[in-house]
Design a protein around this motif. Structure first.
Motif, PDB file in Angstrom:
ATOM      1  N   LYS A 146       6.784  12.278   5.410  1.00  0.00           N
ATOM      2  CA  LYS A 146       6.513  13.531   4.703  1.00  0.00           C
ATOM      3  C   LYS A 146       5.604  13.303   3.494  1.00  0.00           C
ATOM      4  O   LYS A 146       5.213  14.256   2.823  1.00  0.00           O
ATOM      5  N   TYR A 147       5.334  12.023   3.191  1.00  0.00           N
ATOM      6  CA  TYR A 147       4.620  11.706   1.947  1.00  0.00           C
ATOM      7  C   TYR A 147       3.391  10.840   2.212  1.00  0.00           C
ATOM      8  O   TYR A 147       3.302   9.703   1.719  1.00  0.00           O
ATOM      9  N   ASP A 150       1.599   9.429  -1.010  1.00  0.00           N
ATOM     10  CA  ASP A 150       2.353   8.383  -1.716  1.00  0.00           C
ATOM     11  C   ASP A 150       2.398   7.096  -0.894  1.00  0.00           C
ATOM     12  O   ASP A 150       2.385   6.003  -1.454  1.00  0.00           O
ATOM     13  N   CYS A 151       2.443   7.241   0.430  1.00  0.00           N
ATOM     14  CA  CYS A 151       2.415   6.047   1.283  1.00  0.00           C
ATOM     15  C   CYS A 151       1.088   5.315   1.132  1.00  0.00           C
ATOM     16  O   CYS A 151       1.052   4.084   1.027  1.00  0.00           O
ATOM     17  N   LYS A 153      -0.938   5.308  -1.461  1.00  0.00           N
ATOM     18  CA  LYS A 153      -0.954   4.600  -2.753  1.00  0.00           C
ATOM     19  C   LYS A 153      -0.049   3.372  -2.708  1.00  0.00           C
ATOM     20  O   LYS A 153      -0.367   2.338  -3.273  1.00  0.00           O
ATOM     21  N   SER A 154       1.095   3.515  -2.046  1.00  0.00           N
ATOM     22  CA  SER A 154       2.056   2.417  -2.007  1.00  0.00           C
ATOM     23  C   SER A 154       1.540   1.244  -1.190  1.00  0.00           C
ATOM     24  O   SER A 154       1.752   0.084  -1.549  1.00  0.00           O
ATOM     25  N   ALA A 157      -0.849  -0.567  -3.283  1.00  0.00           N
ATOM     26  CA  ALA A 157      -0.160  -1.284  -4.370  1.00  0.00           C
ATOM     27  C   ALA A 157       0.563  -2.520  -3.859  1.00  0.00           C
ATOM     28  O   ALA A 157       0.523  -3.578  -4.486  1.00  0.00           O
ATOM     29  N   MET A 158       1.239  -2.396  -2.714  1.00  0.00           N
ATOM     30  CA  MET A 158       2.014  -3.544  -2.249  1.00  0.00           C
ATOM     31  C   MET A 158       1.125  -4.678  -1.783  1.00  0.00           C
ATOM     32  O   MET A 158       1.458  -5.847  -1.965  1.00  0.00           O
ATOM     33  N   ALA A 161      -0.363  -6.403  -4.947  1.00  0.00           N
ATOM     34  CA  ALA A 161       0.575  -7.265  -5.672  1.00  0.00           C
ATOM     35  C   ALA A 161       0.653  -8.669  -5.088  1.00  0.00           C
ATOM     36  O   ALA A 161       1.118  -9.597  -5.751  1.00  0.00           O
ATOM     37  N   TYR A 181       2.521  -7.568   6.428  1.00  0.00           N
ATOM     38  CA  TYR A 181       2.307  -6.379   5.602  1.00  0.00           C
ATOM     39  C   TYR A 181       1.818  -5.194   6.435  1.00  0.00           C
ATOM     40  O   TYR A 181       2.099  -4.044   6.090  1.00  0.00           O
ATOM     41  N   MET A 184       5.007  -3.796   7.678  1.00  0.00           N
ATOM     42  CA  MET A 184       5.717  -3.101   6.606  1.00  0.00           C
ATOM     43  C   MET A 184       5.048  -1.758   6.284  1.00  0.00           C
ATOM     44  O   MET A 184       5.715  -0.759   6.027  1.00  0.00           O
ATOM     45  N   LEU A 188       6.699   2.020   6.460  1.00  0.00           N
ATOM     46  CA  LEU A 188       6.648   2.977   5.360  1.00  0.00           C
ATOM     47  C   LEU A 188       6.213   4.356   5.857  1.00  0.00           C
ATOM     48  O   LEU A 188       6.650   5.388   5.339  1.00  0.00           O
TER      49      LEU A 188
ATOM     50  N   MET B 158       5.026  -0.817  -5.548  1.00  0.00           N
ATOM     51  CA  MET B 158       4.675   0.584  -5.294  1.00  0.00           C
ATOM     52  C   MET B 158       5.189   1.498  -6.403  1.00  0.00           C
ATOM     53  O   MET B 158       4.540   2.496  -6.734  1.00  0.00           O
ATOM     54  N   TYR B 181      10.323   8.198  -3.826  1.00  0.00           N
ATOM     55  CA  TYR B 181      10.102   6.755  -3.726  1.00  0.00           C
ATOM     56  C   TYR B 181      11.360   6.024  -3.269  1.00  0.00           C
ATOM     57  O   TYR B 181      11.282   4.981  -2.616  1.00  0.00           O
TER      58      TYR B 181
END
Lengths: 203, 203
Positions: A146-147, A150-151, A153-154, A157-158, A161, A181, A184, A188, B158, B181
């Protein structure tokens, strides 16, 4: 943008210097010395420290873009495969070019407004590409999150990192990390199914 | 660690200054001026710029720790609820204290070795806590990921990235983002089931 061999040298020496000391504490004079040229030779190509910073950051985007462009060319139109390829390219960027990532993390704030605008514009292609891959997957029903934004961006980000802990002499090869990854990132996105995966999903 | 009101003032003023100019370009003299005290009054509490940097970073960890400790006290032993609470606390930290995150991202590299060791030690509690939550969930079979450690790092990354785009005047409240999140973090961990969730999972 293609750099001349001399520009390439300034960009590489400057990146090392900025990563080591930070932009604020780095001197263009030291960079010229370490490159083994006169200050005026450096100024001929980059009119000041700010100009060199922008060139270094732009070079990072070029490296990043060529990695994911190449990765996407190797797969078809399937959003799952595209997503995997894009994530693998991100992992490759973070493991093979950690100094690019460090520059992005710490020095973007030192760009003056016009440079920040140009840099942002240059980054748009990559940002748009992963957005499209995810949107295509959502539209096709293969990603059920549903996001999606945000996924997106995540996932960035992951993978970013990884540069904080990745050790080239450690147990993980960049290729293994890339696969992991990618899996993963798919989890997500709540895939409707993961063909050929052993992600541990039930049913 | 409890700061005195005066130490609290130096830490807040110093953080603003370091976030604005970077550690290398910030001067302890300016910080004293902005705090409205003499340089020697500042030196009485922090013997140099490095000492103040460490105090600021330690204060960030204290803020962070008290958020997740409070969040975990409000839920039971269930790893899913603990994970959700921990992620919500991370989102709260990133949305409510963005400058703490910016200090961590850009200034840790300016810690001298002894300070870096102390800082790392202080961060250990939080790092260990999420590790334990995930390991407990994996042991109980509620998280089925094959990559618990990469998931842990990814969840921290994230949520940390939220500070890069979060706008207090934007559409998302910190509480909504926290729930979102938390759900995404669960999806990453491949939950065997998500009670009461509408994550879009099949089966």
């Amino acid at each position: 943008m293609t750099l001349s061999p001399r520009q390439r040298m300034f960009v590489e020496v400057g990146r090392k210097e900025f990563v080591r000391n930070g932009y604020g504490s780095s001197s263009i004079r030291t960079i010229a010395q370490e490159a083994g040229v006169s200050l005026s030779a450096l100024y001929y190509h980059y009119k000041n420290k700010q100009d060199l910073l922008l060139a270094i950051l732009m070079d990072g985007v070029d490296t990043y873009d060529s990695l994911w462009e190449q990765a996407l060319r190797a797969v078809g139109d399937d959003p799952v495969e595209q997503l995997r390829a894009f994530v693998r390219a991100n992992v490759e960027f973070r493991t093979q070019f950690p100094e690019h990532g460090r520059m992005i993390a710490t020095e973007i704030r030192n760009l003056e407004p016009e440079g920040a605008r140009l840099y942002d514009e240059r980054r748009r292609t990559g940002r748009q590409r992963i957005r499209t891959i995810i949107d295509d997957g959502v539209a096709a029903g293969v990603f059920t999150t549903k996001y999606p934004d945000d996924c997106r961006k995540s996932i960035l980000a992951m993978t970013a990192a990884i540069a904080n802990w990745y050790d080239p002499n450690g147990p993980d090869t960049p290729a293994e990390l890339g696969e992991r990854y990618a899996e993963m990132a798919l989890n997500l996105l709540c895939p409707s199914e993961i063909p050929g995966s052993s992600a541990g999903k039930k049913g």
